[in-house]
Write an enzyme that holds these catalytic residues in place. Structure first.
Site, PDB file in Angstrom:
ATOM      1  N   ASN A  22       0.855  -1.188   0.000  1.00 36.28           N
ATOM      2  CA  ASN A  22       0.000   0.000   0.000  1.00 36.28           C
ATOM      3  C   ASN A  22       0.897   1.246   0.000  1.00 36.28           C
ATOM      4  OD1 ASN A  22      -1.387   2.296   1.133  1.00 36.28           O
ATOM      5  ND2 ASN A  22      -3.056   0.937   1.708  1.00 36.28           N
ATOM      6  N   ASP A  24      -0.119   4.508  -0.041  1.00 33.87           N
ATOM      7  CA  ASP A  24      -0.819   5.735   0.376  1.00 33.87           C
ATOM      8  C   ASP A  24       0.107   6.763   1.022  1.00 33.87           C
ATOM      9  OD1 ASP A  24      -3.170   4.510  -0.381  1.00 33.87           O
ATOM     10  OD2 ASP A  24      -3.909   4.196   1.661  1.00 33.87           O
ATOM     11  N   HIS A  25       1.004   6.269   1.879  1.00 32.76           N
ATOM     12  CA  HIS A  25       1.743   7.231   2.696  1.00 32.76           C
ATOM     13  C   HIS A  25       2.934   7.866   1.982  1.00 32.76           C
ATOM     14  CE1 HIS A  25      -1.159   6.742   5.681  1.00 32.76           C
ATOM     15  NE2 HIS A  25      -0.924   5.460   5.820  1.00 32.76           N
ATOM     16  N   ARG A  33       3.867  18.806   1.468  1.00 28.21           N
ATOM     17  CA  ARG A  33       4.547  19.946   0.894  1.00 28.21           C
ATOM     18  C   ARG A  33       3.827  20.530  -0.326  1.00 28.21           C
ATOM     19  NH1 ARG A  33      10.025  21.598   1.669  1.00 28.21           N
ATOM     20  NH2 ARG A  33      10.007  21.841   3.917  1.00 28.21           N
ATOM     21  N   HIS A  58      -5.637   3.752  -1.540  1.00 34.38           N
ATOM     22  CA  HIS A  58      -6.963   4.089  -0.998  1.00 34.38           C
ATOM     23  C   HIS A  58      -7.308   5.510  -1.422  1.00 34.38           C
ATOM     24  CE1 HIS A  58      -9.566   4.311   2.961  1.00 34.38           C
ATOM     25  NE2 HIS A  58     -10.257   4.625   1.888  1.00 34.38           N
ATOM     26  N   ARG A  60      -9.471   8.229  -0.717  1.00 34.78           N
ATOM     27  CA  ARG A  60     -10.431   8.659   0.313  1.00 34.78           C
ATOM     28  C   ARG A  60     -11.271   9.806  -0.206  1.00 34.78           C
ATOM     29  NH1 ARG A  60     -10.261   7.906   5.761  1.00 34.78           N
ATOM     30  NH2 ARG A  60      -8.966   6.185   6.423  1.00 34.78           N
ATOM     31  N   ARG A  64      -6.937  12.857   1.139  1.00 34.02           N
ATOM     32  CA  ARG A  64      -5.835  13.295   2.007  1.00 34.02           C
ATOM     33  C   ARG A  64      -4.487  12.734   1.571  1.00 34.02           C
ATOM     34  NH1 ARG A  64      -7.255   9.939   7.450  1.00 34.02           N
ATOM     35  NH2 ARG A  64      -9.242  10.964   7.145  1.00 34.02           N
ATOM     36  N   HIS A  65      -4.507  11.592   0.881  1.00 33.62           N
ATOM     37  CA  HIS A  65      -3.213  11.106   0.357  1.00 33.62           C
ATOM     38  C   HIS A  65      -3.331  10.828  -1.147  1.00 33.62           C
ATOM     39  CE1 HIS A  65      -5.165   7.399   1.676  1.00 33.62           C
ATOM     40  NE2 HIS A  65      -4.790   7.528   2.935  1.00 33.62           N
ATOM     41  N   GLU A  85      -8.689   0.650  -2.995  1.00 37.94           N
ATOM     42  CA  GLU A  85      -9.419   0.667  -1.721  1.00 37.94           C
ATOM     43  C   GLU A  85     -10.353   1.856  -1.715  1.00 37.94           C
ATOM     44  OE1 GLU A  85      -7.956   0.946   2.409  1.00 37.94           O
ATOM     45  OE2 GLU A  85      -6.401  -0.362   1.634  1.00 37.94           O
ATOM     46  N   THR A 115      -6.920   6.493  10.299  1.00 42.02           N
ATOM     47  CA  THR A 115      -6.764   5.371   9.371  1.00 42.02           C
ATOM     48  C   THR A 115      -8.053   4.563   9.450  1.00 42.02           C
ATOM     49  OG1 THR A 115      -5.398   3.463   8.783  1.00 42.02           O
ATOM     50  CG2 THR A 115      -5.635   3.931  11.134  1.00 42.02           C
ATOM     51  N   THR A 116      -8.170   3.523   8.635  1.00 39.43           N
ATOM     52  CA  THR A 116      -9.395   2.725   8.647  1.00 39.43           C
ATOM     53  C   THR A 116      -9.498   2.006   9.991  1.00 39.43           C
ATOM     54  OG1 THR A 116      -8.955   2.403   6.317  1.00 39.43           O
ATOM     55  CG2 THR A 116     -10.727   1.101   7.264  1.00 39.43           C
ATOM     56  N   GLU A 166     -11.048  -9.376   3.473  1.00 39.24           N
ATOM     57  CA  GLU A 166      -9.741  -9.013   4.047  1.00 39.24           C
ATOM     58  C   GLU A 166      -9.957  -8.810   5.535  1.00 39.24           C
ATOM     59  OE1 GLU A 166      -7.125  -6.383   1.974  1.00 39.24           O
ATOM     60  OE2 GLU A 166      -6.365  -5.517   3.840  1.00 39.24           O
ATOM     61  N   HIS A 209      -3.492  -4.583   7.966  1.00 37.83           N
ATOM     62  CA  HIS A 209      -3.575  -3.417   8.851  1.00 37.83           C
ATOM     63  C   HIS A 209      -2.644  -3.572  10.035  1.00 37.83           C
ATOM     64  CE1 HIS A 209      -4.931   0.296  10.601  1.00 37.83           C
ATOM     65  NE2 HIS A 209      -5.600   0.533   9.494  1.00 37.83           N
ATOM     66  N   GLY A 210      -1.689  -2.677  10.102  1.00 42.97           N
ATOM     67  CA  GLY A 210      -0.769  -2.622  11.234  1.00 42.97           C
ATOM     68  C   GLY A 210       0.312  -3.682  11.219  1.00 42.97           C
ATOM     69  N   GLY A 231       1.179  -1.380   4.361  1.00 43.63           N
ATOM     70  CA  GLY A 231       1.566  -0.052   3.902  1.00 43.63           C
ATOM     71  C   GLY A 231       2.434   0.709   4.873  1.00 43.63           C
ATOM     72  N   HIS A 232       1.819   1.205   5.939  1.00 41.78           N
ATOM     73  CA  HIS A 232       2.469   2.172   6.817  1.00 41.78           C
ATOM     74  C   HIS A 232       3.849   1.711   7.300  1.00 41.78           C
ATOM     75  CE1 HIS A 232       3.060   4.450  10.607  1.00 41.78           C
ATOM     76  NE2 HIS A 232       2.550   5.426   9.883  1.00 41.78           N
TER      77      HIS A 232
HETATM   78  N1  PXP Z   1      -5.846  -3.129   4.283  1.00 37.54           N
HETATM   79  C1  PXP Z   1      -6.778  -2.165   4.378  1.00 37.54           C
HETATM   80  C2  PXP Z   1      -8.152  -2.487   3.938  1.00 37.54           C
HETATM   81  C3  PXP Z   1      -6.461  -0.870   4.850  1.00 37.54           C
HETATM   82  O1  PXP Z   1      -7.414   0.066   4.956  1.00 37.54           O
HETATM   83  C4  PXP Z   1      -5.120  -0.594   5.187  1.00 37.54           C
HETATM   84  C5  PXP Z   1      -4.739   0.783   5.636  1.00 37.54           C
HETATM   85  O2  PXP Z   1      -4.903   1.676   4.598  1.00 37.54           O
HETATM   86  C6  PXP Z   1      -4.175  -1.622   5.046  1.00 37.54           C
HETATM   87  C7  PXP Z   1      -4.564  -2.888   4.618  1.00 37.54           C
HETATM   88  C8  PXP Z   1      -2.742  -1.401   5.347  1.00 37.54           C
HETATM   89  O3  PXP Z   1      -2.565  -1.055   6.673  1.00 37.54           O
HETATM   90  P1  PXP Z   1      -1.166  -0.504   7.142  1.00 37.54           P
HETATM   91  O4  PXP Z   1      -0.930   0.792   6.411  1.00 37.54           O
HETATM   92  O5  PXP Z   1      -1.331  -0.325   8.597  1.00 37.54           O
HETATM   93  O6  PXP Z   1      -0.142  -1.540   6.777  1.00 37.54           O
END
Ligand code: PXP
Length: 262
Positions: A22, A24-25, A33, A58, A60, A64-65, A85, A115-116, A166, A209-210, A231-232
């Site tokens: 992912n 996004d970040h 910036r 994602h 949104r 935002r990203h 997403e 976050t979600t 998921e 996630h996480g 992602g993060h």
């Molecule tokens: N899966 C879904 C559906 C999410 O919403 C996210 C966060 O955007 C992730 C996976 C990835 O989570 P993380 O960025 O914490 O790895």
């Protein structure tokens, strides 16, 4: 007389565990910036070169990203599946239908969340989700629902027509990182049971996630999980070791975990 040969035991062959990255970040940093750098599409291409099996982004409601133009460019420029997403809104369904990604992951979305935060209310939103899933499927997308890891929600996802779930790993990861052993055990058991239920119902099972190296290694051992979306942590690690190295280490952790399940 020769001794009878022992029957050959064929190793259990598990489906390969895919890594969806992912990005996004990368866009979050860009947007801090204004301007065009760092480019999330460049990150996606680098992630694929480093072994990502797909790219997740994602879009949104508040942009935002990731922005609309990022999605268009991702679809045009990457060689691996794009997982879009999004919330199940009319606006997003129209955009996804136009972009025609390989996959769509429907998530709940609240403007004020960072976050979600939780899974979709698949039971309460059945009447909304069912036609949205059908419409996205008609547009050629493989639709997944991002859900809390419970057997009930997995069953409701199937009833809504989703071929994929998921499982939200956020609560487990938080407890694991905080060293809350009992809570982590409980949360992991929920994930494993929900993954079992998905397999029983014929649904493809993803998780995310996480996740970090340690939690990805552990969750990789659940045989019915076939894809992790991360992602993060990876984007954060990239600051210290580079994106390719972070993805390489994640791949190794996942492979190690998977090998334990055999
Ligand atoms: N899966 C879904 C559906 C999410 O919403 C996210 C966060 O955007 C992730 C996976 C990835 O989570 P993380 O960025 O914490 O790895």
């Amino acid at each position: 007389m020769t001794a009878p040969r022992s029957p050959k035991v064929s190793p259990v062959s598990l489906p390969r565990l895919r890594l969806g990255v992912n990005i996004d970040h990368v866009a979050t940093v860009r947007n801090a910036r204004g301007g065009a750098l760092p480019d999330p599409v460049r990150a996606a291409l680098a992630a694929i070169a480093a072994g990502a099996d797909g790219i997740t982004a994602h879009l949104r409601e508040d942009r935002r990203h990731i922005r609309d133009a990022d999605m268009t460019r991702l679809k045009a420029e990457i060689s691996k599946p794009l997982n879009f997403e999004m919330a199940a809104t009319d606006e997003m369904v129209a955009i996804a239908t136009r972009i025609a990604p390989h996959a769509v992951c429907l998530v709940p979305e609240r403007r004020e969340e960072r976050t979600t935060e939780g899974g979709l209310d698949v039971v309460g939103q059945h009447a909304r989700l069912k036609p949205v899933i059908a419409e996205l499927a008609r547009a050629g997308a493989r639709v997944s629902l991002f859900v809390e890891p419970t057997r009930e929600v997995v069953a409701a996802s199937r009833a809504a027509g989703a071929p994929v779930v998921e499982l939200h790993t956020g609560s487990w990861c938080e407890a694991f990182v905080a060293g809350e052993t009992e809570k982590a055990k409980h949360e992991f058991a929920r994930i494993a049971a929900a993954a079992d239920e998905a397999a029983k119902l014929g649904l493809e099972c993803h998780a995310g996630h996480g996740l970090d190296y340690d939690t990805a290694r552990i969750v990789a051992a659940i045989p019915s999980v076939v894809e992790l979306n991360i992602g993060h942590f990876l984007i954060g690690e990239a600051i210290f070791v580079g994106l390719a190295e972070a993805i390489g280490r994640m791949r190794a952790a996942m492979d190690e975990g998977r090998a334990r399940a055999r």
